[in-house]
Design an enzyme around this catalytic site. Structure first.
Site, PDB file in Angstrom:
ATOM      1  N   MET A   1       0.846  -1.188   0.000  1.00 37.05           N
ATOM      2  CA  MET A   1       0.000   0.000   0.000  1.00 37.05           C
ATOM      3  C   MET A   1       0.882   1.238   0.000  1.00 37.05           C
ATOM      4  SD  MET A   1      -2.726   1.758   0.112  1.00 37.05           S
ATOM      5  CE  MET A   1      -3.981   0.520   0.341  1.00 37.05           C
ATOM      6  N   CYS A   2       0.545   2.199  -0.828  1.00 33.16           N
ATOM      7  CA  CYS A   2       1.347   3.417  -0.929  1.00 33.16           C
ATOM      8  C   CYS A   2       0.448   4.610  -1.223  1.00 33.16           C
ATOM      9  CB  CYS A   2       2.386   3.296  -2.043  1.00 33.16           C
ATOM     10  SG  CYS A   2       3.505   1.892  -1.841  1.00 33.16           S
ATOM     11  N   GLY A   3       1.033   5.774  -1.056  1.00 35.49           N
ATOM     12  CA  GLY A   3       0.419   6.988  -1.558  1.00 35.49           C
ATOM     13  C   GLY A   3       1.224   7.439  -2.751  1.00 35.49           C
ATOM     14  N   THR A  54       4.845   7.453  -1.226  1.00 36.11           N
ATOM     15  CA  THR A  54       5.026   7.110   0.183  1.00 36.11           C
ATOM     16  C   THR A  54       4.678   5.638   0.343  1.00 36.11           C
ATOM     17  OG1 THR A  54       2.741   7.693   0.803  1.00 36.11           O
ATOM     18  CG2 THR A  54       4.399   9.452   0.876  1.00 36.11           C
TER      19      THR A  54
END
Length: 597
Positions: A1-3, A54
């Site tokens: 999971m990332c931004g 991120t």
């Protein structure tokens, strides 16, 4: 999971502002990386491209930095997702790196742009799992972006004017409105062409469309082109014979168990221990747990897969709805009125202060809290060797209102009362802060789940006919109406609210995983005859039913019964906003489609 974030400008490098950067870091607190590239298009226009990623590290043995960069070409990938498989191969290490390596090979091995586009599409179409991405291919001056075919990860876009376009996992609403990237295709933008405002002197000028005049849409299906495309199948519209049988001996029940087990294995095994984990109480996953059929089957099957030393957290959320509280207080006052005399008058007038109102817990009276406790106890009975932890999340009404503006920003561009009521439940549930009870410690103690992976039962209703409207459609027009409604649900899986849910849950650095929405399971489910999924029957009489189980999602109810969850198998469907009582918290007559004021 990332931004992930990307900016394409024809003037300067544009980084996200501080607010948007913080929102991205909330999604991925383990690492933040930035990259920049300048691309000179053949049309004479230069593009300044800024990329930010991120990272929430959930794959591989260490934190892998993003954006992924190819030093020889300056090509780059911002990746937010989980590639469980690429083609037939299961990915065990860092999936983002595996995807990037294949994309770079696809771009570098093909000199001509059309050939390279086809090669890149073959890679993207072969991925099973939830993802959103932005891929800069400087070999051919192209930018690819999109969301997976089911739309399980968020990706938004906005444009200030035709000189700057931005993509982001989440919106900073102070900079203007954003739109959701549709999950219907892979989008490709040629950096060799730019459109200017001068060419669009109309009142309906749309900066985004103008900037992306060179955009190409590539649907997920391959068509006649040979490629290892992951598909979600062709919907089976066959009308069943009236004497069909759907019971515990039906083959589809075991097939569902197989597909769901395979889906769960990919999603719950080999998860890195969370930073805040307690070695004496190991826990890597939590279940968004209403006590209903869909989520409890996931919990029960997870028990068969995870090592017994791992504990499983069951996160149950309930709210203090002031309308429900007032109604309960009013009912209590009416019940406590003193006896009347022979003329029907109260014999002794009493003040409100003198009336004893029974204690009332708005949280414990919530339907989902009641079914949650019930299912928790059944899991303990059926699986006594596992430590189950029931986490009661009970935000007071005052606290709910304190977070309202923050939640409204997170769900943007969704903006209805229904969006908000569902987001309330997901927001506080994914925070995982409440009180915990186990079979060995029934007295609740303060607790916050360290689990970064949250299992959700979303998707079961759409695939197996669990909504009330499915029964309504069948009652009105028989199997034709039921099939139409189920087909509609399958077709709009990619347009549903999964992007919104991803933004809400990820804001606490948590990742939602949807075992029912595994591509292989979805493909099997949509190709399965309706008679092997649902128990609806023409002119059925109670005495003619082959079991006491409801017809909606009957295949899943039969599986729950086989797994020993007899009480859960009979639970009725209840929408999250009504089960947790987040619906109509402020105004009783508000419609779900009403825009947030």
């Amino acid at each position: 999971m990332c931004g992930i974030y990307a900016s394409i400008s024809t003037q300067i490098f544009r980084a996200p502002n501080e607010l948007l950067k913080q929102l991205l870091c909330n999604r991925g607190p383990d690492h933040i990386g930035e990259a920049q590239a300048r691309v000179d298009g053949k049309g004479g226009t230069s593009f300044w491209i800024s990329l930010v990623s991120t990272v929430l590290a959930l794959r591989g043995g260490h934190v892998t930095a993003q954006p992924f960069l190819d030093p020889s070409s300056n090509s780059a990938l911002c990746w937010n997702g989980e590639a469980w498989k690429i083609g037939l191969d299961t990915i065990s290490g860092n999936d983002g790196q595996a995807v990037f390596d294949l994309l770079i090979k696809a771009s570098s091995d093909h000199v001509s742009a059309p050939d390279s586009t086809a090669a890149v599409l073959r890679v993207l179409r072969s991925i099973s799992g939830p993802f959103a991405f932005v891929y800069l291919d400087t070999y051919h001056n192209q930018l690819f972006f999109g969301r997976d075919r089911l739309g399980r990860r968020s990706l938004l876009h906005r444009s200030d004017d035709d000189t700057n376009v931005q993509f982001s996992s989440i919106a900073d609403t102070t900079s203007g409105p954003w739109q959701e990237v549709e999950a219907d295709a892979v989008y490709r933008y040629s950096l060799d062409t730019v459109n200017s405002r001068e060419k669009h002197k109309t009142s309906s000028y749309d900066p985004f469309q103008a900037s992306f005049a060179a955009i190409h849409k590539h649907v997920w299906a391959c068509g006649s082109e040979p490629c290892p495309s992951v598909t979600i199948g062709t919907f089976n519209r066959a009308i069943p014979a009236e004497d069909f049988v759907l019971d515990e001996q039906t083959a589809s029940v075991q097939l569902l168990r197989y597909h769901l087990s395979e889906s769960l294995k990919l999603r719950i095994l080999n998860i890195p221990k969370p930073p805040e984990h307690d070695s004496t109480k190991p826990v890597s996953i939590a279940v968004l747990f209403s006590g209903g059929l869909d989520c409890t089957v996931l919990a029960r099957m997870a028990h068969d897969i995870l090592p017994l030393n791992e504990q499983i957290d069951l996160v149950n959320v309930a709210f203090e709805n002031p309308r429900v509280v007032r109604a309960a207080q009013k009912a209590a006052l009416l019940e406590d009125k003193p006896p009347k005399d022979s003329q029907g008058n109260q014999s002794t007038p009493m003040t409100t202060a003198e009336i004893s109102v029974p204690s009332f817990s708005p949280f414990e009276a919530c339907p989902d809290r009641e079914t949650g406790w019930k299912a928790f106890r059944e899991l303990q009975t059926v699986c006594p060797s596992r430590t189950w932890r029931f986490i009661a999340v009970s935000p007071p009404y005052k606290e709910t209102l304190e977070y309202k503006d923050r939640i409204i920003q997170i769900i943007h561009p969704h903006n209805t009362e229904m969006d908000l009521s569902i987001a309330y439940a997901l927001y506080f549930a994914s925070r995982g802060l409440g009180t915990a009870s186990t079979i060995s410690r029934l007295e609740p103690e303060p607790y916050k789940t360290p689990a970064r992976v949250l299992l959700s039962g979303l998707g079961a209703d759409e695939l197996f006919g669990g909504y009330t409207r499915h029964a309504t459609a069948f009652n009105r027009t028989g199997f034709t109406g039921l099939l139409d409604e189920l087909k509609l649900d399958v077709d709009r899986l990619g347009k549903r609210n999964l992007g919104r849910d991803d933004r809400v849950i990820s804001s606490w650095a948590k990742e939602a995983r949807f075992p029912y929405l595994d591509e292989a399971l979805v493909k099997w489910a949509v190709e399965c005859p309706v008679s092997q999924k649902c128990g609806f029957r023409i002119n059925a009489q109670p005495s003619q039913q082959d079991s006491k189980l409801e017809p909606g999602k009957k295949i899943l109810r039969l599986l729950a019964y086989e797994l020993g969850m007899h009480s859960v198998a009979m639970e009725k469907k209840r929408a999250i906003q009504f089960g947790a009582r987040t619906a109509k918290m402020e105004v009783g007559k508000t419609k779900g489609t009403t825009l947030i004021s």
